[in-house]
Design a protein around this motif. Structure first.
Motif, PDB file in Angstrom:
ATOM      1  N   GLY A   1       0.801  -1.217   0.000  1.00  0.00           N
ATOM      2  CA  GLY A   1       0.000   0.000   0.000  1.00  0.00           C
ATOM      3  C   GLY A   1       0.833   1.266   0.000  1.00  0.00           C
ATOM      4  N   SER A   2       1.903   1.271   0.762  1.00  0.00           N
ATOM      5  CA  SER A   2       2.744   2.467   0.834  1.00  0.00           C
ATOM      6  C   SER A   2       3.291   2.836  -0.537  1.00  0.00           C
ATOM      7  N   GLU A   3       3.774   1.838  -1.275  1.00  0.00           N
ATOM      8  CA  GLU A   3       4.338   2.099  -2.602  1.00  0.00           C
ATOM      9  C   GLU A   3       3.261   2.523  -3.599  1.00  0.00           C
ATOM     10  N   VAL A   4       2.124   1.866  -3.538  1.00  0.00           N
ATOM     11  CA  VAL A   4       1.043   2.201  -4.471  1.00  0.00           C
ATOM     12  C   VAL A   4       0.510   3.603  -4.195  1.00  0.00           C
ATOM     13  N   GLU A   5       0.399   3.976  -2.923  1.00  0.00           N
ATOM     14  CA  GLU A   5      -0.082   5.318  -2.595  1.00  0.00           C
ATOM     15  C   GLU A   5       0.860   6.390  -3.125  1.00  0.00           C
ATOM     16  N   ARG A   6       2.153   6.119  -3.084  1.00  0.00           N
ATOM     17  CA  ARG A   6       3.121   7.102  -3.587  1.00  0.00           C
ATOM     18  C   ARG A   6       2.977   7.301  -5.094  1.00  0.00           C
ATOM     19  N   VAL A   7       2.510   6.288  -5.795  1.00  0.00           N
ATOM     20  CA  VAL A   7       2.309   6.403  -7.239  1.00  0.00           C
ATOM     21  C   VAL A   7       0.979   7.098  -7.547  1.00  0.00           C
ATOM     22  N   LEU A   8      -0.096   6.664  -6.891  1.00  0.00           N
ATOM     23  CA  LEU A   8      -1.436   7.168  -7.212  1.00  0.00           C
ATOM     24  C   LEU A   8      -1.750   8.506  -6.563  1.00  0.00           C
ATOM     25  N   GLY A   9      -1.123   8.791  -5.437  1.00  0.00           N
ATOM     26  CA  GLY A   9      -1.502   9.955  -4.658  1.00  0.00           C
ATOM     27  C   GLY A   9      -2.639   9.597  -3.713  1.00  0.00           C
ATOM     28  N   PRO A  10      -2.823  10.347  -2.624  1.00  0.00           N
ATOM     29  CA  PRO A  10      -3.793   9.968  -1.588  1.00  0.00           C
ATOM     30  C   PRO A  10      -5.224   9.810  -2.078  1.00  0.00           C
ATOM     31  N   ARG A  11      -5.720  10.727  -2.901  1.00  0.00           N
ATOM     32  CA  ARG A  11      -7.130  10.679  -3.300  1.00  0.00           C
ATOM     33  C   ARG A  11      -7.422   9.456  -4.153  1.00  0.00           C
ATOM     34  N   ARG A  12      -6.643   9.266  -5.199  1.00  0.00           N
ATOM     35  CA  ARG A  12      -6.881   8.117  -6.072  1.00  0.00           C
ATOM     36  C   ARG A  12      -6.592   6.802  -5.352  1.00  0.00           C
ATOM     37  N   TYR A  13      -5.619   6.828  -4.485  1.00  0.00           N
ATOM     38  CA  TYR A  13      -5.298   5.613  -3.729  1.00  0.00           C
ATOM     39  C   TYR A  13      -6.484   5.206  -2.852  1.00  0.00           C
ATOM     40  N   LEU A  14      -7.099   6.163  -2.194  1.00  0.00           N
ATOM     41  CA  LEU A  14      -8.253   5.872  -1.341  1.00  0.00           C
ATOM     42  C   LEU A  14      -9.404   5.301  -2.176  1.00  0.00           C
ATOM     43  N   ILE A  15      -9.655   5.919  -3.334  1.00  0.00           N
ATOM     44  CA  ILE A  15     -10.702   5.414  -4.228  1.00  0.00           C
ATOM     45  C   ILE A  15     -10.359   3.996  -4.671  1.00  0.00           C
ATOM     46  N   TYR A  16      -9.123   3.790  -5.073  1.00  0.00           N
ATOM     47  CA  TYR A  16      -8.700   2.479  -5.578  1.00  0.00           C
ATOM     48  C   TYR A  16      -8.872   1.401  -4.514  1.00  0.00           C
ATOM     49  N   TYR A  17      -8.446   1.698  -3.301  1.00  0.00           N
ATOM     50  CA  TYR A  17      -8.525   0.708  -2.227  1.00  0.00           C
ATOM     51  C   TYR A  17      -9.965   0.276  -1.976  1.00  0.00           C
ATOM     52  N   PHE A  18     -10.859   1.243  -1.869  1.00  0.00           N
ATOM     53  CA  PHE A  18     -12.240   0.895  -1.531  1.00  0.00           C
ATOM     54  C   PHE A  18     -13.022   0.333  -2.721  1.00  0.00           C
ATOM     55  N   VAL A  19     -12.621   0.653  -3.937  1.00  0.00           N
ATOM     56  CA  VAL A  19     -13.200  -0.042  -5.091  1.00  0.00           C
ATOM     57  C   VAL A  19     -12.830  -1.524  -5.033  1.00  0.00           C
ATOM     58  N   SER A  20     -11.586  -1.829  -4.681  1.00  0.00           N
ATOM     59  CA  SER A  20     -11.165  -3.223  -4.533  1.00  0.00           C
ATOM     60  C   SER A  20     -11.938  -3.911  -3.411  1.00  0.00           C
ATOM     61  N   VAL A  21     -12.136  -3.198  -2.305  1.00  0.00           N
ATOM     62  CA  VAL A  21     -12.915  -3.743  -1.187  1.00  0.00           C
ATOM     63  C   VAL A  21     -14.351  -4.052  -1.634  1.00  0.00           C
ATOM     64  N   LEU A  22     -14.948  -3.130  -2.377  1.00  0.00           N
ATOM     65  CA  LEU A  22     -16.342  -3.311  -2.827  1.00  0.00           C
ATOM     66  C   LEU A  22     -16.471  -4.466  -3.817  1.00  0.00           C
ATOM     67  N   THR A  23     -15.581  -4.531  -4.792  1.00  0.00           N
ATOM     68  CA  THR A  23     -15.688  -5.612  -5.772  1.00  0.00           C
ATOM     69  C   THR A  23     -15.387  -6.962  -5.134  1.00  0.00           C
ATOM     70  N   ALA A  24     -14.522  -6.981  -4.137  1.00  0.00           N
ATOM     71  CA  ALA A  24     -14.286  -8.222  -3.399  1.00  0.00           C
ATOM     72  C   ALA A  24     -15.559  -8.650  -2.674  1.00  0.00           C
ATOM     73  N   ALA A  25     -16.246  -7.694  -2.060  1.00  0.00           N
ATOM     74  CA  ALA A  25     -17.494  -7.994  -1.352  1.00  0.00           C
ATOM     75  C   ALA A  25     -18.565  -8.512  -2.312  1.00  0.00           C
ATOM     76  N   LEU A  26     -18.684  -7.887  -3.469  1.00  0.00           N
ATOM     77  CA  LEU A  26     -19.679  -8.329  -4.446  1.00  0.00           C
ATOM     78  C   LEU A  26     -19.372  -9.743  -4.940  1.00  0.00           C
ATOM     79  N   ALA A  27     -18.086 -10.018  -5.179  1.00  0.00           N
ATOM     80  CA  ALA A  27     -17.702 -11.367  -5.603  1.00  0.00           C
ATOM     81  C   ALA A  27     -18.045 -12.387  -4.532  1.00  0.00           C
ATOM     82  N   GLN A  28     -17.839 -12.014  -3.271  1.00  0.00           N
ATOM     83  CA  GLN A  28     -18.159 -12.939  -2.177  1.00  0.00           C
ATOM     84  C   GLN A  28     -19.664 -13.150  -2.043  1.00  0.00           C
ATOM     85  N   LEU A  29     -20.451 -12.112  -2.242  1.00  0.00           N
ATOM     86  CA  LEU A  29     -21.905 -12.261  -2.180  1.00  0.00           C
ATOM     87  C   LEU A  29     -22.407 -13.200  -3.268  1.00  0.00           C
ATOM     88  N   VAL A  30     -21.856 -13.066  -4.470  1.00  0.00           N
ATOM     89  CA  VAL A  30     -22.252 -13.956  -5.562  1.00  0.00           C
ATOM     90  C   VAL A  30     -21.857 -15.390  -5.242  1.00  0.00           C
TER      91      VAL A  30
END
Length: 202
Positions: free
Chosen positions: A81-110
């Motif tokens: 996460g530390s390395e990825v945040e340095r590339v994406l910047g805080p705002r996009r990194y936060l969006i990216y992380y929670f998009v991954s969390v959401l799609t993981a949740a949807l996959a688990q629900l299915v």
């Protein structure tokens, strides 16, 4: 040491550890209300005060099953996460992380909807972590990453592919029961789609 960690990664680490400590004093209350329960879970467990609730699509990622679970996830969050945040910047990194969390949740629900077993809650930051792992492999493909078991060094791009194939195999065969393998793959898929979307916009 904390001051050297990028701000969003640091906040996620602190939040996860704080919630895990709170779990020790609330027995099963946090699990009941904030773990990710399968759709219609309350109908299988009449005594359960919750079941699936919309906020669980995010809150499950802050809960963990035991000390090893949170230790492994937080180590991965710190490393990748530390390395990825340095590339994406805080705002996009936060969006990216929670998009991954959401799609993981949807996959688990299915996945859980297709299962005939009893309702089991899903917890852990692994969905977001697998999204970060994918981004790390795409941003730093030639970085050497060491597997823990067995300790084999390999470039990050290969590490991501090997890990994804292992997760797919374990998920399809039902090996290592109790681990949300398809949620891990869902986190990777969500992260990949978002990165491609951003690249096309640029």
């Amino acid at each position: 040491m904390l001051s050297s960690i990028p701000p969003i990664t640091r906040a996620l680490l602190i939040a996860n550890v704080a919630v895990f400590l709170a779990q020790q004093f609330t027995q099963d209350t946090l699990f009941v209300w904030f773990a990710l329960w399968p759709l219609g879970a309350s109908s299988f467990a009449p005594g359960m005060p919750a079941g699936f609730l919309p906020w669980q699509l995010v809150t499950y990622s802050f809960l963990h099953g035991n000390e090893i679970h949170i230790l492994v996830n937080m180590l991965g969050l710190f490393m990748f996460g530390s390395e990825v945040e340095r590339v994406l910047g805080p705002r996009r990194y936060l969006i990216y992380y929670f998009v991954s969390v959401l799609t993981a949740a949807l996959a688990q629900l299915v996945t859980s909807a297709a299962s005939a077993g009893p309702p089991v809650p899903t917890v852990g930051a692994s969905g977001g972590l697998f999204g970060l792992l994918l981004a790390y492999g795409m941003f730093f493909p030639r970085r050497i990453v060491m597997l823990i078991f067995p300790p084999i060094p390999m470039p990050a791009w290969l590490f991501v592919i090997v890990y994804a194939v292992i997760e797919l195999y374990l998920g399809v065969t039902g090996t290592q029961a109790g681990v949300a393998h398809f949620a891990h793959l869902g986190g990777m898929l969500g992260g990949f789609i978002l990165l491609q979307y951003w690249r096309r916009r640029r």
